[in-house]
Design an enzyme around this catalytic site. Structure first.
Site, PDB file in Angstrom:
ATOM      1  N   PHE A  80       0.831  -1.195   0.000  1.00 27.12           N
ATOM      2  CA  PHE A  80       0.000   0.000   0.000  1.00 27.12           C
ATOM      3  C   PHE A  80       0.866   1.244   0.000  1.00 27.12           C
ATOM      4  CE2 PHE A  80      -2.471  -3.468   1.649  1.00 27.12           C
ATOM      5  CZ  PHE A  80      -3.614  -3.379   0.867  1.00 27.12           C
ATOM      6  N   CYS A  81       0.196   2.369  -0.212  1.00 28.12           N
ATOM      7  CA  CYS A  81       0.870   3.656  -0.326  1.00 28.12           C
ATOM      8  C   CYS A  81       1.975   3.787   0.721  1.00 28.12           C
ATOM      9  CB  CYS A  81      -0.137   4.777  -0.150  1.00 28.12           C
ATOM     10  SG  CYS A  81       0.584   6.406  -0.294  1.00 28.12           S
ATOM     11  N   PRO A  82       3.209   4.141   0.407  1.00 29.44           N
ATOM     12  CA  PRO A  82       3.664   4.548  -0.924  1.00 29.44           C
ATOM     13  C   PRO A  82       4.317   3.412  -1.710  1.00 29.44           C
ATOM     14  CG  PRO A  82       5.351   5.074   0.646  1.00 29.44           C
ATOM     15  CD  PRO A  82       4.275   4.352   1.405  1.00 29.44           C
ATOM     16  N   ASP A  95      -3.745  -0.632  -4.922  1.00 29.71           N
ATOM     17  CA  ASP A  95      -4.032   0.449  -3.977  1.00 29.71           C
ATOM     18  C   ASP A  95      -4.716   1.607  -4.720  1.00 29.71           C
ATOM     19  OD1 ASP A  95      -4.060   2.101  -1.776  1.00 29.71           O
ATOM     20  OD2 ASP A  95      -2.002   2.812  -2.086  1.00 29.71           O
TER      21      ASP A  95
END
Lengths: 380, 80
Positions: free
Chosen positions: B16-18, B43
């Site tokens: 997931f981010c980043p 994501d």
């Protein structure tokens, strides 16, 4: 008797070793820590060395003295890990087998990975580098200070923010703030990668006239021209450049089948088992988990690993929930001027961020001293 | 995206981010000028972050495509 091997004498490895020693009798298992240094460093203290608030000679203690006497300590470096044979080779030429393995070898700052970094940039991720920066800041008479993050992931995600805020307060105290421009760079499209933290940081930056340059992925440093360049094509001139170096896992893990090319070990986010191996775990900076690489992460991960090893040795079932990690992390953000705030979060709950205050600062300062008595010794 | 030769691809689903954006940046760093690289992300935030970064870095977003329910492939040309 089972043999438990723990790689790494930092926060994670030491807590796991001491918790296991508390939980198991000497006849149940032998516990051995392999560390490449006889010293245990309290790395968060390195942040304060550049401002003359910590002495680099006083941030390390004997790992032997922090370990329970039941735990054997071997000073050596792992050169190869062979999971199929449940064995390791070391730099001194020994082969060591294990029944249970815990990998806590942490992360390594790699400034040499960036062209020009060693010649042109400073950082505070080793005591020696932090001390060099102390001298540079002491002699600084104003100009352009660029602080930034040179690669993700890196150790202690809030440290570059803290350094920026502490540097601003330091320069103000020194009477040269008005003669200094401060620029903070970050690789992503904002000043931090946890969204709930961003508004507070942005407000602090605005109050202190700190400019943020986002989507700045460090490409190279020109030491002669004093220019730092990003992959995105941005060029920033500097008088002092303080960059968080790219980090990697331990050398023996880089490209290992159980890790990625940079050496981050493939770890289950809840059980902390490595790549589904039934008898190998990783914790702290070592893992590939998208959570903070910080001592508190290792601190909160350790009980789940210890629970699983003890249950396996005693052939018992672990009580529900005790053998899993929920992503819990706690970290302070020192914002300078005697104030700090705290972030506390887990996989399901992002941190709520509060205005920095004096109490949190005192709490952080007290924790820095109490660490030696409470954390590696597994008192808390 | 038929006919486009992808030099390097990374499946960043599950991070997931980043994560996916950093994966795109890592691929672009290691690519040659002219190469097209691709990242698959599950994501939702990548739909904003990855094109924004490509735009900032003045590279070319060759295209995006849904490769599975909730999974998007981003193609980027390193054009300088």
């Amino acid at each position: 008797m089972k043999k438990i091997l723990i790689l790494g004498g930092g926060t994670g490895g030491t807590i796991v070793a001491n918790r296991l020693a508390h939980a198991l009798q000497p006849q149940d298992a032998s516990i051995e820590v392999i560390s490449d240094s006889p010293l245990h460093y309290y790395q968060p203290a390195q942040l304060y060395i550049p401002f003359g608030e910590e002495d680099p000679r006083k941030i390390a203690r004997s790992e032997r003295k922090l370990l329970n006497p039941q735990v054997k300590l071997r000073i050596d470096t792992v050169s190869e890990w062979i999971p199929d044979k449940q064995a390791l080779h070391t730099a001194r030429g020994d082969t060591i087998s294990y029944d249970f393995l815990v990998i806590a070898t942490g992360s390594v700052p790699c400034p040499e990975e960036v062209e020009g970094f060693v010649a042109g940039a400073d950082h505070f991720y080793t005591p020696e580098a932090a001390y060099r920066l102390y001298h540079k800041l002491s002699e600084f008479e104003g100009g352009r200070l660029v602080v930034g993050v040179g690669g993700i992931p890196y150790k202690c995600p809030v440290a570059p923010l803290e350094f920026t805020l502490l540097a601003e307060a330091f320069l103000a105290h020194k009477g040269i703030r008005s003669k200094t421009e401060i620029v903070y760079t970050f690789p992503l499209n904002d000043v931090f990668n946890i969204q709930s933290v961003v508004p507070v940081v942005r407000e602090l930056f605005e109050q202190r006239s700190i400019r943020a340059e986002t989507f700045f992925n460090l490409e190279s440093v020109d030491a002669e021209k004093k220019l730092v360049k990003s992959l995105e094509g941005t060029e920033l001139p500097f008088d002092i450049l303080v960059m968080t170096p790219p980090h990697k896992g331990a050398p023996f893990l880089r490209g290992h089948p159980m890790a990625d090319n940079d050496g981050w070990v493939k770890t289950d986010r809840n059980t902390l088992r490595v790549n589904d191996l039934p008898n190998v775990w990783a914790l702290g900076d070592t893992t590939n988990l998208p959570i903070s690489k910080a001592g508190s992460t290792a601190h909160f991960e350790a009980p789940a690993i210890v629970e699983q090893i003890v249950a396996a040795i005693r052939r018992e079932e672990s009580p529900p929930g005790k053998a899993t990690y929920n992503g819990h992390v706690t970290c302070f953000i020192d914002s300078g001027y005697g104030k700090a705030t705290i972030l506390d979060f887990d996989y399901d709950h992002p941190p709520a961020v509060y205005e920095p205050n004096e109490f949190r600062h005192l709490q952080k300062m007290a924790f820095n001293k109490l660490y030696w008595y409470l954390v590696p010794t597994a008192v808390i | 995206m038929e006919g486009i030769q992808i030099a390097k691809e990374s499946d960043a689903r599950g991070s997931f981010c980043p994560g996916p954006l950093m994966e795109m940046i890592r691929l672009v760093r290691s690519a040659n000028v002219g190469d097209v690289v691709a990242v698959i992300s599950g994501d939702e935030g990548s739909k904003k972050d990855i094109p924004a970064w490509i735009n900032k870095a003045h590279y070319e977003l060759v295209g995006t495509e849904e490769v599975a329910p909730g999974a998007t492939r981003f193609l980027c040309r390193k054009n300088h």
